[in-house]
Design a protein around this motif. Structure first.
Motif, PDB file in Angstrom:
ATOM      1  N   ASN A  91       0.821  -1.216   0.000  1.00  0.00           N
ATOM      2  CA  ASN A  91       0.000   0.000   0.000  1.00  0.00           C
ATOM      3  C   ASN A  91       0.853   1.263   0.000  1.00  0.00           C
ATOM      4  O   ASN A  91       0.600   2.200  -0.772  1.00  0.00           O
ATOM      5  CB  ASN A  91      -0.951   0.005   1.202  1.00  0.00           C
ATOM      6  N   ASP A  92       1.844   1.297   0.848  1.00  0.00           N
ATOM      7  CA  ASP A  92       2.703   2.488   0.938  1.00  0.00           C
ATOM      8  C   ASP A  92       3.438   2.735  -0.375  1.00  0.00           C
ATOM      9  O   ASP A  92       3.563   3.882  -0.827  1.00  0.00           O
ATOM     10  CB  ASP A  92       3.716   2.332   2.076  1.00  0.00           C
ATOM     11  N   LEU A  93       3.927   1.665  -0.996  1.00  0.00           N
ATOM     12  CA  LEU A  93       4.657   1.809  -2.256  1.00  0.00           C
ATOM     13  C   LEU A  93       3.735   2.332  -3.358  1.00  0.00           C
ATOM     14  O   LEU A  93       4.101   3.259  -4.096  1.00  0.00           O
ATOM     15  CB  LEU A  93       5.259   0.464  -2.674  1.00  0.00           C
ATOM     16  N   LEU A  94       2.546   1.772  -3.466  1.00  0.00           N
ATOM     17  CA  LEU A  94       1.613   2.203  -4.510  1.00  0.00           C
ATOM     18  C   LEU A  94       1.182   3.651  -4.314  1.00  0.00           C
ATOM     19  O   LEU A  94       1.097   4.423  -5.285  1.00  0.00           O
ATOM     20  CB  LEU A  94       0.391   1.279  -4.533  1.00  0.00           C
ATOM     21  N   ARG A 180      14.901  -3.348 -15.903  1.00  0.00           N
ATOM     22  CA  ARG A 180      15.684  -3.367 -14.668  1.00  0.00           C
ATOM     23  C   ARG A 180      14.902  -4.215 -13.660  1.00  0.00           C
ATOM     24  O   ARG A 180      13.912  -3.767 -13.080  1.00  0.00           O
ATOM     25  CB  ARG A 180      15.907  -1.948 -14.154  1.00  0.00           C
ATOM     26  N   ALA A 181      15.339  -5.447 -13.495  1.00  0.00           N
ATOM     27  CA  ALA A 181      14.594  -6.402 -12.682  1.00  0.00           C
ATOM     28  C   ALA A 181      14.945  -6.290 -11.204  1.00  0.00           C
ATOM     29  O   ALA A 181      16.115  -6.293 -10.829  1.00  0.00           O
ATOM     30  CB  ALA A 181      14.870  -7.824 -13.168  1.00  0.00           C
ATOM     31  N   LEU A 182      13.896  -6.182 -10.378  1.00  0.00           N
ATOM     32  CA  LEU A 182      14.060  -6.137  -8.922  1.00  0.00           C
ATOM     33  C   LEU A 182      13.443  -7.403  -8.340  1.00  0.00           C
ATOM     34  O   LEU A 182      12.287  -7.719  -8.618  1.00  0.00           O
ATOM     35  CB  LEU A 182      13.372  -4.904  -8.334  1.00  0.00           C
ATOM     36  N   LEU A 183      14.197  -8.106  -7.542  1.00  0.00           N
ATOM     37  CA  LEU A 183      13.745  -9.372  -6.970  1.00  0.00           C
ATOM     38  C   LEU A 183      13.298  -9.198  -5.523  1.00  0.00           C
ATOM     39  O   LEU A 183      14.050  -8.694  -4.691  1.00  0.00           O
ATOM     40  CB  LEU A 183      14.885 -10.401  -7.035  1.00  0.00           C
ATOM     41  N   VAL A 184      12.059  -9.603  -5.258  1.00  0.00           N
ATOM     42  CA  VAL A 184      11.531  -9.648  -3.887  1.00  0.00           C
ATOM     43  C   VAL A 184      11.063 -11.086  -3.671  1.00  0.00           C
ATOM     44  O   VAL A 184       9.929 -11.430  -4.001  1.00  0.00           O
ATOM     45  CB  VAL A 184      10.372  -8.653  -3.672  1.00  0.00           C
ATOM     46  N   MET A 197      20.648 -11.971 -12.423  1.00  0.00           N
ATOM     47  CA  MET A 197      19.913 -11.191 -13.418  1.00  0.00           C
ATOM     48  C   MET A 197      19.219  -9.985 -12.790  1.00  0.00           C
ATOM     49  O   MET A 197      18.925  -9.003 -13.470  1.00  0.00           O
ATOM     50  CB  MET A 197      18.843 -12.057 -14.107  1.00  0.00           C
ATOM     51  N   ALA A 198      18.950 -10.070 -11.497  1.00  0.00           N
ATOM     52  CA  ALA A 198      18.267  -8.977 -10.804  1.00  0.00           C
ATOM     53  C   ALA A 198      19.241  -7.856 -10.489  1.00  0.00           C
ATOM     54  O   ALA A 198      20.361  -8.103 -10.041  1.00  0.00           O
ATOM     55  CB  ALA A 198      17.618  -9.487  -9.517  1.00  0.00           C
ATOM     56  N   GLU A 199      18.808  -6.628 -10.719  1.00  0.00           N
ATOM     57  CA  GLU A 199      19.651  -5.474 -10.395  1.00  0.00           C
ATOM     58  C   GLU A 199      19.835  -5.350  -8.890  1.00  0.00           C
ATOM     59  O   GLU A 199      20.916  -5.027  -8.406  1.00  0.00           O
ATOM     60  CB  GLU A 199      19.027  -4.196 -10.953  1.00  0.00           C
ATOM     61  N   CYS A 200      18.734  -5.589  -8.160  1.00  0.00           N
ATOM     62  CA  CYS A 200      18.766  -5.547  -6.691  1.00  0.00           C
ATOM     63  C   CYS A 200      17.826  -6.610  -6.153  1.00  0.00           C
ATOM     64  O   CYS A 200      16.881  -7.037  -6.831  1.00  0.00           O
ATOM     65  CB  CYS A 200      18.325  -4.179  -6.161  1.00  0.00           C
ATOM     66  N   GLN A 210      12.039   2.375  -0.262  1.00  0.00           N
ATOM     67  CA  GLN A 210      13.236   3.093   0.185  1.00  0.00           C
ATOM     68  C   GLN A 210      14.231   3.265  -0.960  1.00  0.00           C
ATOM     69  O   GLN A 210      14.865   4.314  -1.109  1.00  0.00           O
ATOM     70  CB  GLN A 210      13.888   2.343   1.352  1.00  0.00           C
ATOM     71  N   PHE A 211      14.350   2.243  -1.789  1.00  0.00           N
ATOM     72  CA  PHE A 211      15.250   2.301  -2.945  1.00  0.00           C
ATOM     73  C   PHE A 211      14.765   3.353  -3.945  1.00  0.00           C
ATOM     74  O   PHE A 211      15.561   4.187  -4.409  1.00  0.00           O
ATOM     75  CB  PHE A 211      15.303   0.923  -3.611  1.00  0.00           C
ATOM     76  N   PHE A 212      13.474   3.351  -4.251  1.00  0.00           N
ATOM     77  CA  PHE A 212      12.940   4.313  -5.207  1.00  0.00           C
ATOM     78  C   PHE A 212      13.080   5.753  -4.697  1.00  0.00           C
ATOM     79  O   PHE A 212      13.296   6.677  -5.479  1.00  0.00           O
ATOM     80  CB  PHE A 212      11.469   4.018  -5.515  1.00  0.00           C
ATOM     81  N   GLU A 213      12.958   5.930  -3.388  1.00  0.00           N
ATOM     82  CA  GLU A 213      13.067   7.266  -2.821  1.00  0.00           C
ATOM     83  C   GLU A 213      14.450   7.864  -3.081  1.00  0.00           C
ATOM     84  O   GLU A 213      14.587   9.096  -3.118  1.00  0.00           O
ATOM     85  CB  GLU A 213      12.771   7.229  -1.317  1.00  0.00           C
ATOM     86  N   THR A 214      15.449   7.027  -3.260  1.00  0.00           N
ATOM     87  CA  THR A 214      16.802   7.535  -3.534  1.00  0.00           C
ATOM     88  C   THR A 214      16.972   7.952  -4.985  1.00  0.00           C
ATOM     89  O   THR A 214      17.979   8.581  -5.339  1.00  0.00           O
ATOM     90  CB  THR A 214      17.873   6.459  -3.206  1.00  0.00           C
ATOM     91  N   LEU A 215      15.992   7.623  -5.831  1.00  0.00           N
ATOM     92  CA  LEU A 215      16.115   7.886  -7.274  1.00  0.00           C
ATOM     93  C   LEU A 215      15.422   9.166  -7.723  1.00  0.00           C
ATOM     94  O   LEU A 215      15.624   9.599  -8.860  1.00  0.00           O
ATOM     95  CB  LEU A 215      15.555   6.703  -8.073  1.00  0.00           C
ATOM     96  N   VAL A 216      14.589   9.735  -6.854  1.00  0.00           N
ATOM     97  CA  VAL A 216      13.826  10.935  -7.274  1.00  0.00           C
ATOM     98  C   VAL A 216      14.310  12.182  -6.519  1.00  0.00           C
ATOM     99  O   VAL A 216      15.002  12.081  -5.518  1.00  0.00           O
ATOM    100  CB  VAL A 216      12.312  10.723  -7.052  1.00  0.00           C
TER     101      VAL A 216
END
Length: 216
Positions: A91-94, A180-184, A197-200, A210-216
């Motif tokens: 929810n928080d991410l969306l 850019r593949a992210l693995l969870v 194959m996953a970037e992170c 938290q990762f996306f917040e560092t990109l904007v």
């Protein structure tokens, strides 16, 4: 930087893979089938068509289409009893992605009707302008078609899109698409090759935020 995000659904947004395995185990036991779980796990991240082929090969003596319908009914019964649970941080991410004007899509091996049913039940369908179901492509994951179609619908180059996945097939699909593949990780053990194959790799969607917040 500018980017868009394409989500897998089962095992990424919803905690449904575990329920699916429980449903298959219950139906398999009802019909006296052995070793159902390994075959059901093999179907994770695959389209309905591919899953039916996998199970038919494992149990040639069984009407797999009838068994699948029974499993779907069992799955729905379990979801009705236990609820449709969102994965941690979903929810928080969306909400963050929407607030920041970042385009989002779904690329799920589940059929379109099932995807929309889950999204509407959880009240999160408003976050996705693009939804591609497994019945909308010819070649399912691990082929890249579904992710290429999602990127095209978003009007974005694959290299400018993140794909969030839990399964081996999903990561391979996104990687082949040039994303850019992210693995969870969820319940499937990811192979060393797929993890490369996953970037992170993240523990939860909360960490992805938290990762996306560092990109904007």
């Amino acid at each position: 930087m500018s980017f868009s995000v394409v989500f897998d659904m089962d095992g990424v947004i919803f905690d449904t893979e575990t329920v699916g395995l429980k449903a298959w185990a219950a139906v398999g036991k009802r019909h006296g089938l052995e070793n159902v779980e390994p075959h059901a796990r093999e179907c994770i991240g695959r389209s309905t068509k591919d899953s039916i082929a996998i199970l038919q090969a494992a149990y040639p003596q069984v009407d797999i289409l009838a068994l699948k319908d029974e499993c779907v009914a069992e799955f729905k019964r379990m979801i009705a009893a236990e609820g449709l649970k969102l994965k941690e941080g979903a929810n928080d991410l969306l909400r963050w992605l929407k607030a920041n004007g970042i385009k989002t899509a779904i690329a799920s091996s589940t059929e379109y009707k099932g995807v929309m049913s889950h999204l509407k039940t959880a009240g999160i369908d408003e976050y996705f302008g693009t939804v591609i179901g497994g019945d909308m492509v010819i070649n399912s994951k691990p082929e890249p078609e579904i992710y290429l179609k999602a990127c095209a619908a978003l009007g974005e180059a694959p290299a400018d899109c993140f794909a969030i996945e839990d399964s081996n097939n999903g990561i391979i699909s996104a990687h082949r698409a040039g994303m850019r593949a992210l693995l969870v990780p969820d319940i499937v053990e990811n192979t060393p090759e797929v993890r490369k194959m996953a970037e992170c790799e993240f523990v939860s969607l909360a960490e992805v935020l938290q990762f996306f917040e560092t990109l904007v």
